[in-house]
Structures are given as structure tokens and as C-alpha cells.
Write a protein that holds these residues in place. Structure first.
Motif, PDB file in Angstrom:
ATOM      1  N   LEU A 271       0.826  -1.203   0.000  1.00  9.19           N
ATOM      2  CA  LEU A 271       0.000   0.000   0.000  1.00  9.19           C
ATOM      3  C   LEU A 271       0.862   1.255   0.000  1.00  9.19           C
ATOM      4  O   LEU A 271       0.654   2.185  -0.794  1.00  9.19           O
ATOM      5  N   LEU A 272       1.874   1.278   0.878  1.00  8.98           N
ATOM      6  CA  LEU A 272       2.690   2.485   0.977  1.00  8.98           C
ATOM      7  C   LEU A 272       3.573   2.652  -0.250  1.00  8.98           C
ATOM      8  O   LEU A 272       3.735   3.759  -0.758  1.00  8.98           O
ATOM      9  N   HIS A 273       4.167   1.538  -0.720  1.00  9.55           N
ATOM     10  CA  HIS A 273       4.992   1.578  -1.916  1.00  9.55           C
ATOM     11  C   HIS A 273       4.203   2.174  -3.079  1.00  9.55           C
ATOM     12  O   HIS A 273       4.638   3.109  -3.753  1.00  9.55           O
ATOM     13  N   ARG A 274       3.025   1.616  -3.281  1.00 10.27           N
ATOM     14  CA  ARG A 274       2.169   2.057  -4.376  1.00 10.27           C
ATOM     15  C   ARG A 274       1.824   3.529  -4.233  1.00 10.27           C
ATOM     16  O   ARG A 274       1.952   4.317  -5.177  1.00 10.27           O
ATOM     17  N   THR A 275       1.399   3.912  -3.030  1.00  8.05           N
ATOM     18  CA  THR A 275       0.968   5.293  -2.825  1.00  8.05           C
ATOM     19  C   THR A 275       2.116   6.263  -3.025  1.00  8.05           C
ATOM     20  O   THR A 275       1.956   7.311  -3.653  1.00  8.05           O
TER      21      THR A 275
ATOM     22  N   GLY B 169      -2.862 -10.899  -1.136  1.00  8.01           N
ATOM     23  CA  GLY B 169      -2.889 -10.468   0.254  1.00  8.01           C
ATOM     24  C   GLY B 169      -3.343  -9.037   0.429  1.00  8.01           C
ATOM     25  O   GLY B 169      -3.425  -8.533   1.534  1.00  8.01           O
ATOM     26  N   SER B 170      -3.634  -8.372  -0.681  1.00  3.74           N
ATOM     27  CA  SER B 170      -4.057  -6.976  -0.599  1.00  3.74           C
ATOM     28  C   SER B 170      -5.493  -6.897  -0.089  1.00  3.74           C
ATOM     29  O   SER B 170      -6.273  -7.836  -0.210  1.00  3.74           O
ATOM     30  N   VAL B 171      -5.825  -5.741   0.484  1.00  7.05           N
ATOM     31  CA  VAL B 171      -7.212  -5.536   0.894  1.00  7.05           C
ATOM     32  C   VAL B 171      -8.028  -4.919  -0.237  1.00  7.05           C
ATOM     33  O   VAL B 171      -9.218  -4.661  -0.085  1.00  7.05           O
ATOM     34  N   LEU B 172      -7.371  -4.702  -1.391  1.00  6.92           N
ATOM     35  CA  LEU B 172      -8.037  -4.025  -2.499  1.00  6.92           C
ATOM     36  C   LEU B 172      -9.318  -4.735  -2.955  1.00  6.92           C
ATOM     37  O   LEU B 172     -10.360  -4.082  -3.139  1.00  6.92           O
ATOM     38  N   PRO B 173      -9.276  -6.075  -3.153  1.00  5.67           N
ATOM     39  CA  PRO B 173     -10.487  -6.745  -3.660  1.00  5.67           C
ATOM     40  C   PRO B 173     -11.744  -6.409  -2.868  1.00  5.67           C
ATOM     41  O   PRO B 173     -12.776  -6.063  -3.436  1.00  5.67           O
ATOM     42  N   GLN B 174     -11.654  -6.482  -1.556  1.00  8.86           N
ATOM     43  CA  GLN B 174     -12.855  -6.218  -0.767  1.00  8.86           C
ATOM     44  C   GLN B 174     -13.265  -4.748  -0.797  1.00  8.86           C
ATOM     45  O   GLN B 174     -14.406  -4.406  -0.521  1.00  8.86           O
TER      46      GLN B 174
ATOM     47  N   TYR C  94      -8.590   5.635  -1.592  1.00  9.78           N
ATOM     48  CA  TYR C  94      -8.005   4.301  -1.516  1.00  9.78           C
ATOM     49  C   TYR C  94      -7.017   4.201  -0.351  1.00  9.78           C
ATOM     50  O   TYR C  94      -7.063   3.273   0.456  1.00  9.78           O
ATOM     51  N   THR C  95      -6.134   5.198  -0.239  1.00 12.72           N
ATOM     52  CA  THR C  95      -5.137   5.144   0.822  1.00 12.72           C
ATOM     53  C   THR C  95      -5.770   5.192   2.209  1.00 12.72           C
ATOM     54  O   THR C  95      -5.456   4.387   3.091  1.00 12.72           O
ATOM     55  N   PHE C  96      -6.694   6.134   2.397  1.00 10.36           N
ATOM     56  CA  PHE C  96      -7.322   6.257   3.711  1.00 10.36           C
ATOM     57  C   PHE C  96      -8.120   5.008   4.059  1.00 10.36           C
ATOM     58  O   PHE C  96      -7.990   4.431   5.135  1.00 10.36           O
ATOM     59  N   VAL C  97      -8.959   4.581   3.113  1.00 10.08           N
ATOM     60  CA  VAL C  97      -9.857   3.459   3.377  1.00 10.08           C
ATOM     61  C   VAL C  97      -9.068   2.161   3.546  1.00 10.08           C
ATOM     62  O   VAL C  97      -9.364   1.336   4.414  1.00 10.08           O
ATOM     63  N   ALA C  98      -8.014   1.991   2.740  1.00  8.57           N
ATOM     64  CA  ALA C  98      -7.238   0.761   2.832  1.00  8.57           C
ATOM     65  C   ALA C  98      -6.500   0.693   4.167  1.00  8.57           C
ATOM     66  O   ALA C  98      -6.430  -0.362   4.803  1.00  8.57           O
ATOM     67  N   LEU C  99      -5.970   1.829   4.619  1.00 10.75           N
ATOM     68  CA  LEU C  99      -5.287   1.818   5.910  1.00 10.75           C
ATOM     69  C   LEU C  99      -6.252   1.460   7.025  1.00 10.75           C
ATOM     70  O   LEU C  99      -5.910   0.712   7.936  1.00 10.75           O
ATOM     71  N   GLU C 100      -7.462   2.004   6.938  1.00  7.24           N
ATOM     72  CA  GLU C 100      -8.447   1.668   7.956  1.00  7.24           C
ATOM     73  C   GLU C 100      -8.760   0.172   7.911  1.00  7.24           C
ATOM     74  O   GLU C 100      -8.896  -0.471   8.942  1.00  7.24           O
ATOM     75  N   ALA C 101      -8.846  -0.374   6.688  1.00 11.68           N
ATOM     76  CA  ALA C 101      -9.183  -1.797   6.543  1.00 11.68           C
ATOM     77  C   ALA C 101      -8.045  -2.683   7.064  1.00 11.68           C
ATOM     78  O   ALA C 101      -8.291  -3.700   7.723  1.00 11.68           O
ATOM     79  N   ILE C 102      -6.797  -2.307   6.766  1.00  7.73           N
ATOM     80  CA  ILE C 102      -5.675  -3.115   7.254  1.00  7.73           C
ATOM     81  C   ILE C 102      -5.626  -3.078   8.779  1.00  7.73           C
ATOM     82  O   ILE C 102      -5.469  -4.105   9.442  1.00  7.73           O
ATOM     83  N   ALA C 103      -5.779  -1.872   9.328  1.00 13.23           N
ATOM     84  CA  ALA C 103      -5.766  -1.738  10.784  1.00 13.23           C
ATOM     85  C   ALA C 103      -6.839  -2.622  11.393  1.00 13.23           C
ATOM     86  O   ALA C 103      -6.627  -3.287  12.409  1.00 13.23           O
ATOM     87  N   ASP C 104      -7.996  -2.647  10.731  1.00 14.09           N
ATOM     88  CA  ASP C 104      -9.101  -3.452  11.223  1.00 14.09           C
ATOM     89  C   ASP C 104      -8.764  -4.934  11.209  1.00 14.09           C
ATOM     90  O   ASP C 104      -9.125  -5.691  12.110  1.00 14.09           O
ATOM     91  N   GLU C 105      -8.030  -5.339  10.160  1.00 14.58           N
ATOM     92  CA  GLU C 105      -7.674  -6.749  10.024  1.00 14.58           C
ATOM     93  C   GLU C 105      -6.609  -7.158  11.046  1.00 14.58           C
ATOM     94  O   GLU C 105      -6.681  -8.213  11.687  1.00 14.58           O
ATOM     95  N   LEU C 106      -5.612  -6.284  11.224  1.00 17.52           N
ATOM     96  CA  LEU C 106      -4.516  -6.607  12.148  1.00 17.52           C
ATOM     97  C   LEU C 106      -4.961  -6.596  13.601  1.00 17.52           C
ATOM     98  O   LEU C 106      -4.344  -7.229  14.452  1.00 17.52           O
ATOM     99  N   GLU C 107      -6.024  -5.849  13.858  1.00 12.62           N
ATOM    100  CA  GLU C 107      -6.495  -5.700  15.232  1.00 12.62           C
ATOM    101  C   GLU C 107      -6.735  -7.060  15.899  1.00 12.62           C
ATOM    102  O   GLU C 107      -6.508  -7.216  17.087  1.00 12.62           O
ATOM    103  N   GLU C 108      -7.218  -8.031  15.129  1.00 12.19           N
ATOM    104  CA  GLU C 108      -7.470  -9.371  15.673  1.00 12.19           C
ATOM    105  C   GLU C 108      -6.471 -10.358  15.075  1.00 12.19           C
ATOM    106  O   GLU C 108      -6.776 -11.049  14.105  1.00 12.19           O
ATOM    107  N   PRO C 109      -5.275 -10.476  15.646  1.00 15.85           N
ATOM    108  CA  PRO C 109      -4.216 -11.231  14.967  1.00 15.85           C
ATOM    109  C   PRO C 109      -4.422 -12.745  14.961  1.00 15.85           C
ATOM    110  O   PRO C 109      -3.723 -13.452  14.245  1.00 15.85           O
ATOM    111  N   PHE C 110      -5.390 -13.249  15.734  1.00 17.38           N
ATOM    112  CA  PHE C 110      -5.529 -14.707  15.820  1.00 17.38           C
ATOM    113  C   PHE C 110      -6.581 -15.262  14.868  1.00 17.38           C
ATOM    114  O   PHE C 110      -6.962 -16.426  14.983  1.00 17.38           O
ATOM    115  N   GLY C 111      -7.084 -14.418  13.946  1.00 25.27           N
ATOM    116  CA  GLY C 111      -8.099 -14.878  13.008  1.00 25.27           C
ATOM    117  C   GLY C 111      -7.505 -15.722  11.880  1.00 25.27           C
ATOM    118  O   GLY C 111      -6.369 -16.198  11.958  1.00 25.27           O
ATOM    119  N   VAL C 112      -8.282 -15.923  10.817  1.00 22.83           N
ATOM    120  CA  VAL C 112      -7.817 -16.757   9.704  1.00 22.83           C
ATOM    121  C   VAL C 112      -7.745 -15.970   8.398  1.00 22.83           C
ATOM    122  O   VAL C 112      -7.780 -16.528   7.309  1.00 22.83           O
TER     123      VAL C 112
END
Lengths: 305, 305, 305, 305, 305
Positions: free
Chosen positions: A216-220, E18-23, E249-267
Motif C-alpha cells: 500500500l505504501l509503496h504504491r501510494t 494479500g491486498s485488501v483491495l479486492p474487498q 483508496y489510501t485512507f480506506v485501505a489503511l483503515e481496513a488493514i488496521a481493522d484486520e490486524l487488530e485481531e491477529p488470531f483470526g484466519v
């Protein structure tokens, strides 16, 4: 130190060694040419209203700087954690070596300590080779008895098996009455710390910063740099390419350094000097046991490591 | 404390002592003259469209501030880590000295503790001299028996060999029945901590912030300051040089302070006062053993260290 | 808690207690008058082109906010570290007091524990007085036997000598067979922690934030505030002084709070309430030994400390 | 987890539960009406030149965001520290319960362990009630023998006295030969940790963020929001109130959340669920001793706590 | 490592894995269409004065970036804490396995150690399944004797009960004279650490970032992105949708990644690979006991974990 820098502040501006600039030059050149093209086709762009309000670049550039700052922090943290783990490795192997000398009732016989210290040195090299995914055969042959060496060839986690061997050495010393229960406990604590160090290094080596962040950061960063000319072509004119490349240099170089520091156990200029560090640990352990220290090509650097 | 500062807020504006301003003056003067030249040739610059839109400076200045903030954080962290290590050195040597007095069954004979405490003091000075790369002979002669002193002359890692000697002292006390296994373990734990302190100091002294970072930020800060006049010459006019130098002062001074703090074991004004600290540790250890404290030139400062 | 605050959000805007506003008022008034003067001489300034483009203030104001944020972080960190050390002091003295009760084979005789606990309380007061550079005589007379008190009068590092006395108490208990080696070790560990706490507090008290930082930021904040009117006089007109003072208030007050928190062991409104904390530790230790707690003027506050 | 959120991103925009919005609505409505008034009297304001240059809002808004970010960090840190302390409480009580089962030579008699575990559970509830300043009588009656309960009624620091009782239990077990010195030491270490947890919780509960910080930021945030309309009335026109309220909402809500998290032991929606946590600790301890777990109203939540 | 990246910097721009872009694509498409609509109705908006001054977006965008940076930090911290806990799990189980081999007087009989090591492996899998809320039956059946397995089926906190079983194994070894008190203490310390690890993982899994934070930032990010077009439609014209979507894209993707990392024990793709980690721990423990390692589908990855 300041006095030294005082003479250098001007020369430092043209420092080249260890810089990430060489690898970035082609990209920056590409950007320069691109900006040049934009400036050249300025009238065309203005006619079709394809320039961009600079305000949006301010807004986004600062947001980008904040996110890049975060990336930077995390990468540097990984680098420094790696450094701390190798520092702890130095401290713990020194402590263990000292204990093998001062806790053992051997009345001047240093052969036992020597075996123990050789195992410690082998442990350090095995860890280095595991982290760099290189062949540890040469170093281990030099340090370990051949039967144990063969046993090691078959396992994946060599440092851990050497650690078990260190534990067995302590067990034997205890059974032979050379140390008591308390001393065994003191050894045990430091062996646990070595186990933590192996795990800590493996952790950094095997768990990079989530790849999505990097992408994400690389791209941006790159997209940002390549649309910058559209924003300033109207007001900056022919100096646009120079200004753009200067700004892009800082953003792109920071991303590149962060990328390099992220993996501190590699062999790049800004990675940790594991070779010199291993040699330094070996020398300090040999010195503790009154043995001769080793001088190698890297010897010039190792005092400062 | 506020009351003190209340009287000073105005005078503090003109504070000179310990400031990095003296060393920066020539550079700032250069910048002043350069800005002056730019203002002087204003009409020429405007004619050839060589001025720059201020928006780009806002964008980039803030990004620079963020990266400089990162550099600052890391440097201060190194300074404070260094301070903490020397604080831990004080705590651990005090604890070890206390243990040598309260754990030993010597019935009032203080000569044993005194030898141990002298070794501890020698350890502190040996570490100081190793970190500063200065000659430890004078201090060690004063504190150590001559045969051990000679042995030390030949080794690279003097504090580590003194640490081994401390361990051997404990071993001897155990063999002579003056302490039991448990007490040995208590000593051992604090000796391990001393080993960690040596390694921690060596780590800070030998691993600077990756040089690429320093170069990148140094370069960006100075280039930024020297192209600032192009951005504001049109709107600011003849006050340009004053405003530019004021802004440049803050950026350049922060970079200089960060640079100074990065190596906390040096002898610059903002580095740690290792001389006073060593003396203070010596005095507190002597006091613990009811010996006379030492008064030196630095004595005025050492209570507050 | 929110419910409480809900009633207060409006009143909180006019809160005066504990604020740094009183001490800042003269400076802000000066700034107000200065801004007023600038507005008054507006036509003169515009004629001679002495106003400044607001863009440069945005750029620099944000950089300043970032650096001030760094200063703030460091100061608050020192404050909180100081708080944690006194919290650890509470925990460790409680643990030691508990150990003196539960580890000793004294069959209901509480006089031994009482001596130990009195030494602990004396330790706390001696530390408080050392940190504040005040006279500990009154508190120590109340708690210590007179011969030990006299011995203390002659030393510089009183808490450390009391710590040695605590160690000697443990040694005596061991020699009299009231505790075994293991219990001695348990005491020893907590005594080491007390040693760390003394050193930690001394570290904060004796090593301020490098003075150059403070001077640089102080200077920049005030110069910034006093040149702000030049930037906004053209567009803001007669409301300039009010807007300027509001902005300056936030910057200057943050600098003042950071300055106050930097030294957490002082006697200012925002410093740590060491008096109440010492009394609270004394009371919890007395309670542990089933003794009567002390009620003083500060008693209203001490439950919440 | 992403899949869950994927369905929710739109609905989440209208989420109401646990939000601070309800309590903020009256203030935001006031701001809306105020902005409306400003827009209504636009011509009057412009005539008397009472509008403000937006540049100054950019400058100050970002500085405010940085300071608010600092406040946020500190508050969240306190919340997370509180969480960690209660997590450590869970770990240590589990460890102690395990030790009371595996270290005791009682040949299947579980009554001793059960007393110990009841004391541990009582310790947890006593701490919860002390932190919330509520009455612990009900919970303690259920868990403790009546004579010890009476003794507790008279003391201020109940958890500390229960901790002493745990220590006395260990002492008794030692005197009756059920554990040896080493096991006593193992208990002792975990009891020290409980002491640290009590002190850590008291520290957070009794030392808020310096009140001056809270007041300064609260004041600045609200004044800022109420002068915002003056800056944008000229350019935004009738949409001013909507934009202003949106911006104000973010600033004000962040301040409110930070305020709520600052005191993590309260009973607000965003505070720690101490009730569920206490119950969970009780259940895991009972399970360790093969006793029946308790099901209460909060049982639905406690598995995830 | 740099060399690798050098070839990739261009390709990395189009990285998809592994990107959050698709969603995020549907949402970004929605935003694109919305921006398009705004541009289409530009003349209408300008007539009714419904566009917004870009200055307010700069101000607010940067504030948003700062708050998002905070959210990012916290989420990444949780991810890394989770990683550290599983790293500590690796270290401690290795240490315990080593101790079961080197501290036991069993003269070559490895069956005791094997039972212990099987319990350790079962502990790891039980923890994994508890954190992911999945069924542990298959893994536990494979590793545990059937009677203990049945006992486990009835309890909620399986890892804790396995931990008790490990403690009972140590107790039995002690009673059979295979280890002494000191060794028991050494085991006990590492078992305490396992208890801390369980509690630490439960803490992360059960205490998310306060929901109000998530909601507030989520809401602000999306509202911000959807009112951005109103601010730039006037100056950007037909390129508005492209620029808006890039920023969003940058703002929303960062929010989405943060959201994903928040629960590190998921799948999810960016969560911790607990399956590979468990397998890796199992293999290293088997290797320590000279048993055959297991190869599974995930075997390709597990060396680097």
C-alpha cells in the motif's frame, strides 16, 4: 560527536557511501524525464484542464508523510530489536562462560570450561547461519567434536540442539559433583535466556511487516510522486522537474531505507554486521578463558561492534 | 520548577550556554547572505520565472518535520537508554556492595568487602574508559593489586575480565565457607546484570543510527533551507533573510542536537557526565563500606548526578 | 468518568484551579498589547511591506507543534516514570513488610517485624527528603533509634545506608535462625528492587531533558508567537489580538506544562504529591502490622493516592 | 475479522451502541445553531470585518490534532495498562492456584487448596470493590471465614491484608512440612507479583492525567469549534453549519472518548468489564480445583473476556 | 532485502496477493460513480453555492491522518504483541522440553520426557483452538491419553488444565526422586511463563480496541471521502473522480488493514499463521526428543515461520 561533524556538515551533503541513492537513481531519472515531458506539454494540459490544484497535494502529502513515519518507526524498531537480541547474545554467552569458570570446582583444569565455551561459540555461528540461511558446516567443523557435528547435520533447528547439548554438559557436571543444585539453576536461567534469543531472532526473520502495508505504501508513494508534476506545472514552470525530483527523493529514499532495515539479518550495507559480531563474541569468550583471540579480515571493525 | 522559570522566561530567550547555536552560526550566516542575494536579484528571478510556489514548501516542510521528529525520538531514546544503563550500574554496584557486607560471615572484618568494592569501582572506571576509548591506567592502578592490573593490560575487554574476577571472589568466599549456595546465587544474579550493562553500553556506542538516515535527513534539511528563499522572495521582500534564518535555525538546530545526543558517551556539552557519575558511584560505594568519600574538582556537581 | 464530566463540560471551560494560566497572564497580556500595536500601525507596515505571508506560519506552526509534541511526550513520560517508581516503592515495601511477618519464625512476637517496618518507613521518608532536598531530621527522629540516626546524619546517601541496615537486619535474623537461606534470598530480591527504585528516582531528579532542547523550543515558541501578528494583521484586522492570544495561549501553556511535569518530584501543583504518598505508604505498612494508622492534615487525600 | 466487517461497513456508519454521540448531541446542536446564526448575520460580519482568514484554522487545527493525538495516546495507554494488570491478575492467580495443587504434599486432600483458592478469589473481588469504591461485603461474606471477614471490615487496604493472609497460609504449610523452602520461594514470587498488581491498579485509579492538560485541551477544542464558523462563513455559505458540526464531531468525540478511557476502572460503556472479569477468574480457579463453575447473568459474556 | 526489491519496485505497484483491495473495490467504485455524478452536476452545484472551500479539507484531512495513524499504531501493536506471545510460546516450550531431558535423572529412559513433551504439544494446540474458537478434539486425541482427554472435554479453559497436568508431572517426578527441589523451581518458573502466555493471548483476543474508536474513525473516514468531491469539483474538473478515488483508496485501505490486524488470531490473509506455527513448535519439540518430525501440507512454509 559534534567537533567531527563540524568539519563535515558540507561534505556530508555529498556523501555517497552506504546511501540508497545508487539504486534509486534510475527511478528518479525516469521521474525527471516524466516531469520534463509534463512541462513540455504544459499548454496542452492547461487547454484540456488536466492540471491539479496544489492544495490536494498538500493534504495528501502530509497524510503520506504520517503513514511513512509509521512505517519508518516499525522498520527501525525491528532493526534495533535485532541489534538488542545480538547484544543480549553477547551478554548471556559472556555470563555463561564466566559461570563455567567461576562456578565449577575443577581446581585449575580448564578443559571442561573450554568444551563449554566452544559449544557457546558454535551456538552463535549456528544462529547466524540459520538467520541468513547459509551453510554452517565450516564454522561448526572447526568448533565441535565430529560425532556431535554429524548429529547436527540431520536437524533443522541447529542452535536448539546445541542448546540441549549445553544443558547436558551442565547435567553431567552436576552428576559428577562439580556443581551443586543452586549453580545448576544459575546455568539454567541463562540457558533459558539463550532460548529466548533464538526465538526472538526467528520471530524477526520470519514475520515481516504485513505485506499489505508495504504494498500500500509503496504504491501510494510512487503514484504520488508521478502525479506531483500535474499539480505544480502551472506555477513552477521549467524548474518543476528539479523540485519534483528533490521531493520524490526524500519520500522514495525513506521508503527504501525502511524496506532495507525491516530485515536486519541480511547482508545489505545497512543490515547488522553479523560476521563481525560473531567474531567479536568468539574473541571475548576466548579471552575470558585466557585463550588466544582470532584476527581476521574483519578484525579492523570488530572492536567497535 | 515553575517559580524559578517564571523569573527566567524572558532571559531564557537569550540563553547561550550549552546551546548548539555557536557552531551553527557560520552556516546560518551563509544562509542569510544567500537569502539576501536572492532578494537582491528578485526582479531577475521573477523575469525568468525562477521563484517557487509556497504551497510546495508547506507540503514538504511538514513532511520534513515529521521525519525530523522521528530522528529526534530515536536520538533522545539512545541518550536516555545510555542514562538508564548508567543508572542501573549505580543500582547494581550498590546492591552488590550491600550484599558483600550483609551476606558474608566475616564477623566485622571489612577487608574482604573492601577488596570486592574496589573491584566494583575499578569495573565502573574500566567501562567508562572503554566507552570513551581513553586510557584507564591511572584509575586502575589506584584501585587494583598490581598483579591483576598487569593481567588486565593485555586484554581488550577489561570490564569483562574484572567481572570474572568478581565471580572468582565469590567462588573463593563460597569455598572458604563465608557464604552459602543461596548467597552465591544472589551474587550471581547481580553479576549477570553487570554483564548486561556492559553489553548494553557497547551496543549504543558501537551501533549508531544507520548512516543513510543521518545523511538523508542532513541533506534534505540543508537543501530545503537553501531553496526556501526562492519560495518566499516574491511575497516577503526584504524581511526574507530574517524569516528564513529563523525557520532554518529551528530545523538545523534540531538536527544538530539529535546528532549530538545520538552518541551519549562522548565529551560534548549535551553528553552524559560520565566523569561525575563514576565519581558519584565511587563515593556511594565507599560510604556503604564506611570509608571516606573522595572530593574532586567535580565534587560540586556530583550530588545532583 | 463521563457522567461527572457531562455536567461540567461547560464549567470546565472556565476552570482555574491548578491551571498554568495565572503565571502566563502577564506574558499573554504583553503579547496582546504588542498585537494591538501592530494592528494600530497597520498602514505603516503595509506601506513598508513589513507584513508576512500567512503560508509561512502554517508551515512553521505545524513543525513547531510536532516538536512541541515530542517535548510533551518526553516530559509526561518522566512524570509517569516518577509515578511508577513511587508505585513500585509502595508495592515493594508492602511485599517486604509481608515477608517480615510471614517468613519469620517468631511465634507471635511482633517487635522484630516492627523494627523492620519502621526502617522501611524511614527509608521512604529519607528518599522523599533527598529528592526534594529538604531536611529529613524530623521524620527520621520519629522512626529510628537514636544511635543509627546519628550515624545517618553524616552520610550523603541516606536511603542507601538505611537499605544496608535492612540487609543487616536480615543477616541477623538468619544468624539467629529465624529465617533460612531461601527466605534470605526472597528478602534480598526485594531489597535489590528498592535499590533500583532509589537509583531510578535519582536518575529522573538529576538528569533533566538536555537543556538545549528546552532553550530551543522555548525560544522558538515565543519568537513565533511574537511574529504571528505580522502575518495576520492584513487579513484579520481588529480581531487580530484576540486570535493571536488564543493561539499563543495553547502553544505557551503546553510548553509551560511540559516544563512543570519534567521535574515530577517538586512541590508545584502538577507535581507528584510525595507527602500524601509517603503518609499512605506509612499507613498501609502500619496496617499490615496491625498498628494504628496515622491521621494528618493530608488524610482526606491519601485514600485516593 | 474482515468477512464480518465486510457486511457491516455501511451499517457501521450508523452504529449507535456504545457511542459517545448521545451525550455530545446537545453540545453539537448548540454549535449547529450558533453556526446558523453566524451564517444568518453574514452580511453584518463582513461589513464589520469580523470573519477570519481560513489559513489560521488550518495552522491551528493541525496543531490541535497533534496535541489531541498525544492525549489520546496517553488515555488509551492507561486503558490498556489497566487491562494488562487484570490480565496479569488472571495469570498469577491461576499460577498460584496451580502451585497450591501441585506443590503441596497432601495426598489428595483438597481442603487446603480450596481455602487458598477462596482467599485468591476474595482477593480479586476485594480489589475490584476497592477500585470502584463499592461495598465488598457481599462477595467477601460468601468466600471468607467469618472471623477473618470481621478483621477485614476494619482496614482500609483490604486486598493487602488478604495478601498477608495468603502469605500466612504458606507459612503454615511450611511449618507443617507440607512444602519445602524452595516451594515457599515459588509462592513468594507470585505473591510479590500480586502486590505489584494491586499497586499498579491503585496507581492508575489515583493518578489521573494532570488536570491542567485536560482543561487546556478541553478548552482549546471547544473554543476552536465555536470560532470555526467565523472562518468559513464567507466561502461556505449555507452549508457552513453542516460542515462545522461534522468537523467538531470528530474533535469533540475524540476528546470525550479519551476522557472516558482515562479511567478504565469505572462503570461506563467503554470501561473495563471488571464484573465479568472477576467472575471469569473465579470460574477458572474453581475449574482448576475441580469445583463447579458459577453461572450468572453475565455468563454469556465471560467466555470472551 | 534490497537486491530482491530492486527488480520488483515496478511490479510491486500492481501487486494483488494479500491486498485488501479486492474487498474495497465495490466501495471505491461507488465513490467513483458518486464523484462522477458530482462533476456532472457541477454547474448546478456552483449555482446553488454547494461546493466547499478546499482549505477545510486540508485541515481536516491531516487531522484524520493523525488519528488514523494512532489507530494504525495500536492495531499493529496488537498484531506484534500476538506474534511475540507465540514466539515466547515457542521459546518456553523449547526450554521446558530441554529441561525435561537435562534435569531428569532417568538414565536414558526417554518415555517420561516424551509424555511431558506430548503434553506441551497438546498445550499449544489447545491454545490455538481456544483462540480461534475451533474444535480441538482431533489434535488432542492424537496427543493425550484417553482418560485425560475425557477429563478435558468437560472444561472451558483447556490450556490451563493441561498446564496443571504439566505441574502434576513435575510433582510426580519430584516425589519419585527424579528431580530435586531446585529443578522443580526451574520447571515452575517456566510453567508460570506459560500461564502468562495464555493470559496474554486471551487478553488480545477478548479485549478489542474500544468499539467507539473504531466506529468514530470508520464513520469519519467514509464521510470525509464522500464529501471530498464537493471540495475539488470546481478546480479539478473531469479528473476529480480519479484523484478522489486515489486519495480515498489510501485512507480506506489503511483503515481496513488496521481493522484486520487488530485481531491477529483470526484466519484472514494478514493474520498470524497459527497453523504453521503450531506445527513448527511440534516439530522443534519432537526434534529435541530425537523423534521424527511431521510433514504436512503447510510444511513448505513452516521453516520460515
Amino acid at each position: 560527536m559534534i567537533i567531527k561533524k563540524k568539519e563535515n556538515w558540507f561534505k556530508m551533503l555529498f556523501e555517497w557511501k552506504g546511501s540508497v541513492l545508487p539504486q534509486l537513481l534510475p527511478r528518479l531519472l525516469l521521474l525527471f524525464l516524466f516531469s520534463f515531458l509534463i512541462v513540455y506539454s504544459k499548454s496542452f494540459l492547461l487547454e484540456y484542464n488536466l492540471h491539479i490544484n496544489p492544495a490536494i497535494f498538500t493534504l495528501f502529502g502530509i497524510a503520506l508523510a504520517i503513514f511513512l513515519g509509521f512505517r519508518n518507526n516499525v522498520s527501525y524498531d525491528r532493526f534495533w530489536k535485532g541489534r538488542k537480541l545480538w547484544g543480549a547474545l553477547l551478554n548471556d554467552t559472556r555470563s555463561l562462560a564466566r559461570q563455567s569458570i567461576t562456578l565449577l570446582n575443577t581446581k585449575g583444569d580448564k578443559s571442561e570450561s573450554q568444551n563449554f565455551i566452544n559449544l557457546l561459540i558454535a551456538f552463535v555461528y549456528a544462529l547466524k547461519h540459520q538467520l541468513r540461511n547459509t551453510d554452517s558446516a565450516e564454522d561448526l567443523n572447526r568448533l565441535l567434536p565430529s560425532d556431535f557435528k554429524e548429529q547436527l547435520d540431520e536437524v533443522h533447528f541447529k542452535p536448539i540442539i546445541i542448546l540441549r547439548e549445553l544443558g547436558l554438559w551442565v547435567k553431567k557436571a552436576k552428576e559428577e559433583g562439580k556443581i551443586d543444585s543452586m549453580a545448576q539453576l544459575a546455568f539454567e536461567e541463562n540457558l533459558n535466556k539463550l532460548s529466548d534469543i533464538v526465538g526472538g531472532c526467528e520471530r524477526i526473520a520470519s514475520t515481516p511487516i504485513p505485506y499489505t502495508y508495504s504494498v500500500l505504501l509503496h504504491r501510494t508513494v510512487y503514484i504520488y510522486c508521478f502525479i506531483l508534476p500535474f499539480g505544480f506545472v502551472e506555477t513552477l514552470g521549467w524548474i518543476t522537474p528539479f523540485v519534483i525530483v528533490f521531493i520524490a527523493y526524500t519520500f522514495v529514499a525513506l521508503e527504501a531505507i525502511a524496506d532495507e532495515l525491516e530485515e536486519p539479518f541480511g547482508v545489505q550495507p545497512n543490515d547488522l554486521p553479523l560476521d563481525a559480531m560473531s567474531l567479536m563474541i568468539e574473541n571475548t569468550l576466548l579471552e575470558l578463558n585466557d585463550q588466544k583471540t582470532i584476527e581476521k579480515k574483519t578484525s579492523k571493525e570488530y572492536y567497535i561492534t
